[in-house]
Motif scaffolding. Sequence first.
Motif, PDB file in Angstrom:
ATOM      1  N   ARG A 106       0.841  -1.193   0.000  1.00 21.62           N
ATOM      2  CA  ARG A 106       0.000   0.000   0.000  1.00 21.62           C
ATOM      3  C   ARG A 106       0.875   1.241   0.000  1.00 21.62           C
ATOM      4  O   ARG A 106       1.830   1.337   0.757  1.00 21.62           O
ATOM      5  N   SER A 107       0.594   2.189  -0.874  1.00 20.08           N
ATOM      6  CA  SER A 107       1.270   3.478  -0.707  1.00 20.08           C
ATOM      7  C   SER A 107       0.307   4.639  -0.882  1.00 20.08           C
ATOM      8  O   SER A 107      -0.579   4.618  -1.725  1.00 20.08           O
ATOM      9  N   GLU A 108       0.536   5.613  -0.050  1.00 18.66           N
ATOM     10  CA  GLU A 108      -0.277   6.820  -0.103  1.00 18.66           C
ATOM     11  C   GLU A 108       0.486   7.862  -0.887  1.00 18.66           C
ATOM     12  O   GLU A 108       1.674   8.069  -0.652  1.00 18.66           O
TER      13      GLU A 108
ATOM     14  N   PHE B 232       1.481   9.187 -10.744  1.00 16.62           N
ATOM     15  CA  PHE B 232       1.287   8.891  -9.326  1.00 16.62           C
ATOM     16  C   PHE B 232       2.633   9.017  -8.638  1.00 16.62           C
ATOM     17  O   PHE B 232       3.630   8.450  -9.089  1.00 16.62           O
ATOM     18  N   THR B 233       2.659   9.791  -7.562  1.00 18.95           N
ATOM     19  CA  THR B 233       3.913   9.945  -6.829  1.00 18.95           C
ATOM     20  C   THR B 233       3.678   9.806  -5.334  1.00 18.95           C
ATOM     21  O   THR B 233       2.643  10.230  -4.818  1.00 18.95           O
ATOM     22  N   THR B 234       4.644   9.186  -4.675  1.00 18.44           N
ATOM     23  CA  THR B 234       4.601   9.158  -3.209  1.00 18.44           C
ATOM     24  C   THR B 234       5.485  10.265  -2.643  1.00 18.44           C
ATOM     25  O   THR B 234       5.576  10.423  -1.435  1.00 18.44           O
ATOM     26  N   ARG B 235       6.137  10.995  -3.538  1.00 13.88           N
ATOM     27  CA  ARG B 235       7.036  12.044  -3.076  1.00 13.88           C
ATOM     28  C   ARG B 235       6.728  13.403  -3.731  1.00 13.88           C
ATOM     29  O   ARG B 235       7.596  14.016  -4.367  1.00 13.88           O
TER      30      ARG B 235
ATOM     31  N   VAL C  17       9.409   1.866 -16.158  1.00 14.31           N
ATOM     32  CA  VAL C  17       8.073   2.283 -15.723  1.00 14.31           C
ATOM     33  C   VAL C  17       7.062   1.233 -16.195  1.00 14.31           C
ATOM     34  O   VAL C  17       7.036   0.853 -17.361  1.00 14.31           O
ATOM     35  N   LEU C  18       6.269   0.767 -15.223  1.00 10.20           N
ATOM     36  CA  LEU C  18       5.293  -0.286 -15.492  1.00 10.20           C
ATOM     37  C   LEU C  18       3.932   0.308 -15.800  1.00 10.20           C
ATOM     38  O   LEU C  18       3.471   1.193 -15.081  1.00 10.20           O
ATOM     39  N   MET C  19       3.273  -0.216 -16.819  1.00  8.13           N
ATOM     40  CA  MET C  19       1.922   0.275 -17.106  1.00  8.13           C
ATOM     41  C   MET C  19       0.940  -0.162 -16.030  1.00  8.13           C
ATOM     42  O   MET C  19      -0.058   0.500 -15.768  1.00  8.13           O
ATOM     43  N   GLU C  20       1.251  -1.294 -15.381  1.00  4.44           N
ATOM     44  CA  GLU C  20       0.286  -1.883 -14.446  1.00  4.44           C
ATOM     45  C   GLU C  20       0.238  -1.185 -13.096  1.00  4.44           C
ATOM     46  O   GLU C  20      -0.604  -1.502 -12.271  1.00  4.44           O
ATOM     47  N   TYR C  21       1.159  -0.279 -12.845  1.00  2.00           N
ATOM     48  CA  TYR C  21       1.163   0.333 -11.516  1.00  2.00           C
ATOM     49  C   TYR C  21       0.857   1.821 -11.610  1.00  2.00           C
ATOM     50  O   TYR C  21       1.334   2.502 -12.536  1.00  2.00           O
ATOM     51  N   GLY C  22       0.083   2.328 -10.656  1.00  2.42           N
ATOM     52  CA  GLY C  22      -0.252   3.753 -10.650  1.00  2.42           C
ATOM     53  C   GLY C  22      -0.901   4.140 -11.961  1.00  2.42           C
ATOM     54  O   GLY C  22      -1.891   3.520 -12.381  1.00  2.42           O
TER      55      GLY C  22
ATOM     56  N   GLN D  30      17.042   6.424  -6.653  1.00  2.00           N
ATOM     57  CA  GLN D  30      18.211   5.823  -7.292  1.00  2.00           C
ATOM     58  C   GLN D  30      17.979   5.497  -8.768  1.00  2.00           C
ATOM     59  O   GLN D  30      18.847   5.728  -9.603  1.00  2.00           O
ATOM     60  N   ARG D  31      16.814   4.972  -9.056  1.00  4.41           N
ATOM     61  CA  ARG D  31      16.528   4.630 -10.456  1.00  4.41           C
ATOM     62  C   ARG D  31      16.582   5.874 -11.336  1.00  4.41           C
ATOM     63  O   ARG D  31      17.165   5.874 -12.414  1.00  4.41           O
ATOM     64  N   ASP D  32      15.944   6.924 -10.823  1.00  2.90           N
ATOM     65  CA  ASP D  32      15.918   8.181 -11.582  1.00  2.90           C
ATOM     66  C   ASP D  32      17.334   8.731 -11.747  1.00  2.90           C
ATOM     67  O   ASP D  32      17.686   9.289 -12.795  1.00  2.90           O
TER      68      ASP D  32
ATOM     69  N   PHE E   8      -2.148   0.245  -4.442  1.00  2.00           N
ATOM     70  CA  PHE E   8      -1.666  -1.055  -3.980  1.00  2.00           C
ATOM     71  C   PHE E   8      -0.852  -1.716  -5.085  1.00  2.00           C
ATOM     72  O   PHE E   8      -1.194  -1.588  -6.255  1.00  2.00           O
ATOM     73  N   ARG E   9       0.195  -2.410  -4.684  1.00  2.00           N
ATOM     74  CA  ARG E   9       0.964  -3.186  -5.664  1.00  2.00           C
ATOM     75  C   ARG E   9       0.207  -4.448  -6.063  1.00  2.00           C
ATOM     76  O   ARG E   9       0.397  -4.970  -7.147  1.00  2.00           O
ATOM     77  N   LEU E  10      -0.595  -4.946  -5.134  1.00  2.00           N
ATOM     78  CA  LEU E  10      -1.314  -6.196  -5.355  1.00  2.00           C
ATOM     79  C   LEU E  10      -2.148  -6.103  -6.632  1.00  2.00           C
ATOM     80  O   LEU E  10      -2.869  -5.122  -6.841  1.00  2.00           O
TER      81      LEU E  10
HETATM   82  C1  ANZ Z   1       8.468  11.024  -7.840  1.00  3.31           C
HETATM   83  C2  ANZ Z   1       9.476  10.512  -6.903  1.00  3.31           C
HETATM   84  C3  ANZ Z   1      10.546  11.163  -6.346  1.00  3.31           C
HETATM   85  C4  ANZ Z   1       9.217   9.197  -6.557  1.00  3.31           C
HETATM   86  C5  ANZ Z   1      11.346  10.494  -5.460  1.00  3.31           C
HETATM   87  C6  ANZ Z   1       9.978   8.481  -5.709  1.00  3.31           C
HETATM   88  C7  ANZ Z   1      11.079   9.137  -5.157  1.00  3.31           C
HETATM   89  P1  ANZ Z   1       5.650   2.978  -4.246  1.00  3.31           P
HETATM   90  O1  ANZ Z   1       6.130   3.431  -2.919  1.00  3.31           O
HETATM   91  O2  ANZ Z   1       6.072   1.627  -4.604  1.00  3.31           O
HETATM   92  O3  ANZ Z   1       4.166   3.197  -4.430  1.00  3.31           O
HETATM   93  N1  ANZ Z   1       6.273   5.062  -9.709  1.00  3.31           N
HETATM   94  C8  ANZ Z   1       4.965   5.357  -9.757  1.00  3.31           C
HETATM   95  N2  ANZ Z   1       4.348   4.654 -10.710  1.00  3.31           N
HETATM   96  C9  ANZ Z   1       5.289   3.884 -11.272  1.00  3.31           C
HETATM   97  C10 ANZ Z   1       5.265   2.932 -12.321  1.00  3.31           C
HETATM   98  N3  ANZ Z   1       4.129   2.636 -12.976  1.00  3.31           N
HETATM   99  N4  ANZ Z   1       6.405   2.307 -12.660  1.00  3.31           N
HETATM  100  C11 ANZ Z   1       7.567   2.624 -12.009  1.00  3.31           C
HETATM  101  N5  ANZ Z   1       7.640   3.509 -11.018  1.00  3.31           N
HETATM  102  C12 ANZ Z   1       6.519   4.141 -10.641  1.00  3.31           C
HETATM  103  O4  ANZ Z   1       6.384   3.883  -5.339  1.00  3.31           O
HETATM  104  C13 ANZ Z   1       5.810   5.059  -5.805  1.00  3.31           C
HETATM  105  C14 ANZ Z   1       6.894   5.769  -6.573  1.00  3.31           C
HETATM  106  O5  ANZ Z   1       7.316   4.924  -7.638  1.00  3.31           O
HETATM  107  C15 ANZ Z   1       6.363   7.032  -7.174  1.00  3.31           C
HETATM  108  O6  ANZ Z   1       6.892   8.171  -6.507  1.00  3.31           O
HETATM  109  C16 ANZ Z   1       7.023   7.043  -8.538  1.00  3.31           C
HETATM  110  O7  ANZ Z   1       8.212   7.782  -8.350  1.00  3.31           O
HETATM  111  C17 ANZ Z   1       7.315   5.625  -8.849  1.00  3.31           C
HETATM  112  F1  ANZ Z   1      12.377  11.082  -4.913  1.00  3.31           F
HETATM  113  O8  ANZ Z   1       7.448  10.004  -7.885  1.00  3.31           O
HETATM  114  B1  ANZ Z   1       7.954   8.746  -7.315  1.00  3.31           B
END
Ligand code: ANZ
Length: 875
Positions: free
Chosen positions: A225-227, A250-253, A331-336, A348-350, A427-429
Amino acid sequence: TERYNARESEPRWQKLWDERAIFATRNDDPRPKYYVLEMFPYPSGRIHMGHVRNYTMGDVVARYMRAKGFNVLHPMGWDAFGLPAENAAIERKVAPKAWTYDNIAAMKKQLQTMGLSLDWSREFATCDPSYYKHQQKMFLDFMKAGLAEREKRKINWDPVDMTVLANEQVIDGRGWRSGAVVEQREMNQWVFKITKYSQDLLDALDTLDRWPDKVRLMQRNWIGRSEGLLIRFALDSATAPGGESELKVFTTRPDTLFGAKFMAIAADHPLAQAAALKNPKLAAFITETKRLGTAQEIIDTAEKQGFDTGIKAIHPFDPDWKLPVYVANFVLMEYGTGAIFGCPAHDQRDLDFVNKYNLGNTPVVCPEGQDPKTFVISDTAYDGEGSMINSRFLDGMTIDEAKEDVAKRLEGATRGNAPVGERQVNFRLRDWGISRQRYWGCPIPVIHCPKCDVVAVPDKDLPVVLPEDVTFDKPGNALDHHPTWKHVTCPQCGGKATRETDTMDTFVDSSWYFARFTDPWNENAPTTPAVANHMMPVDQYIGGVEHAILHLLYSRFFTRAMKATGHVGMDEPFAGMFTQGMVVHETYRKQDGTFASPAEISIETVGDKRRATLLTTKEPVEIGSIEKMSKSKRNTVDPDDIIGTYGADTARWFMLSDSPPDRDVIWSEEGVQGASRFVQRVWRLVNTAAPHLPKPGTPAGSDGPEEALALRRIAHRTLADISTSIERLRFNTAIAKLYAFVGALADVVDGPAKSLETNPAVAAAAREAFDILARLISPMMPHLAEQCWQVLGHSGLVSEAEWPEIEPKLLVDDTITLPVQVNGKKRSDVTVARNASNGEIEAAVLAIDAVKSALDGKSPRKVIIVPQRIVNVVV
Ligand code: ANZ
Ligand code: ZN
């Protein structure tokens, strides 16, 4: 006495248990129920040491709880569908059904030699039509309840084998068997809507307090789960393909928005498709990325790659700030939303990505103690706490404050009529795709009609039975190739129609077998709810940690879905969960570099060195590392050999003795021999003592001589310790205590005082102690225990005997024995609690017969107590 002969004794007791059906469980038994279950085996052909360990642990719990007065349910069955049966059919030309049932018969025989207290009357295999009939019924119930749906899904397609591959079966983009380049295909798949329960499956983990934390954490991470915040980025219209005006991420940050350097979208994102229309190089990049697939491992290990689409997105807080939009392989199409903004300084990936494409980075979170002016990021992203920098109105805030501030502002801002930002929980699920293009599985009970679309097979036509006249001479699904099976008339319109030829993922079969065990005789329904609700949940489930995620999660989902469709009344199937460690063994390497099996070598100990030689040629063999038992390392030990040589009790005992049950246990010949010697030691001791013991039921006194009392204390202390050890599944601790207890009994039986023969109080205490011993060893070594119980003069079975009652006053934990003098002359000893008060000690001393007679009716002038040393009564 003669040596204990396990080979003679064990089958005899097994037969007797079986004849008397003492492990058959009645659902209407009025005693409180206790359901103990080990993960049922896949019928591969032979049991292995992992099974022995798993089932021994379960059996100890079952036998203990039975003795404690519970109505124990301890069933066994077979997880019998799956690919190996089809492979056997291809390789050995045996029918999957025959192969499976032959294996079941062979493995059942093996299990029976282990002396497990199982209720075999409840046995079933998941490939029995009488089982999968109900699974098909539940599938249809789930369909009606919106918990099973058909959905277009991307799958890995092997064009040579003509089959769908699981992600693990795709190796470097190729099929594991065929070696063909795997294609990503969209296909109609049946899915179970596990995501409807994402939040609930997560929350309820908190209530599972008898599960290992490790397993709960794994489940939590899997649900993932992520908010975060959904942000609508506007696209720069000069660069956007026709019709596209925004990009949702979708971003958690959201706090890191001012550190953004690029945007990235998945290869199969609609915007990528649109951009590729006019850009052949981009189209080629997308095709290649999609070909490699989107399995998590691939994404985690592959080099980060991207392709600039030329599209620009506009920063939500600055209309002049334009960010390049890449298609990226991570980047996965299935998530967010299948799209992200990248903040390289803090991800790190970025960072790997920008370093490759020279996009630079700007840190926006400064760790405490760092000077913001000099803080730079080069190869390692910073994902810790700190305060905001380089972020305009966010500067100086904590991360949480900044997240909140950005969320508030973007929720408030609008474009078109919609807010720019929206808080979201992700949710990742994913929903559980259950369609498999396989023959040896449970048929999905639907019919496809050109007119009526998907039609459920009517209840009266269940089960949809697998045909047996199938061939495996062509690649693909044998069900699909069958000449007639799939051709049916539509139950709705009577027109020509075809059966679904996909079968269910075998994880479905194992997601409810525990419920079926409660009433496997019900022919009309998967469960008898009143019975299931009484016998469920499983109080103690035991199995391998390899099933800690999917099997347990699917079973938890299935139980909820069964509740929603009226088959059970609870949410959680397993109140207690335990994951056992592996059985590991030394490896032996011959001079030619190949491995030798333990059966092929002999080991000699010279001084403190162990030397191995090959039995046949006497060539020296190198003793190698200790590893998980596996065919490739040839370090397996066959349970049949061990049981044949030493007996099941020895195997069970050693399996439990050497390591905590959740850790790996090292199987060794020396260890088994040690266990075997212990069996003989107990046997000899019982036989030596038995003739001198008073008859069963003779009470042991509570004021006997110290030797008798000491024996009673250790017996009851051991009893108490073993009870708690078993309840906490600390079998190795229980066994260590039993070794000590047997040592103490040996002191009495073999000791020079011969008090067993001369002192009736000691003999009575020994009677009690031996009766306790037989019952304490019975969960671990049930056959030896029966034999001892008989020698000790009991008529019934120890397997049916009650667990001994603890006498709490004998547990005086920490006692001390002080010499007692009367007028300076030693008259007796007194044993008191180490922390006894002077008053208590004085009272105990004056109650001693020897002291009373020395006082000869006079009352003492003074009682002098030298703490922890001596008591002197002065007259
Ligand atoms: C900007 C950002 C800045 C992020 C930062 C992270 C760190 P969790 O916690 O697993 O939910 N993300 C979102 N959708 C994605 C996708 N379809 N494929 C790959 N990566 C994806 O992870 C949420 C974070 O994973 C999101 O927050 C997004 O990158 C990335 F310093 O946004 B983040
Ligand atoms: Zn029809």
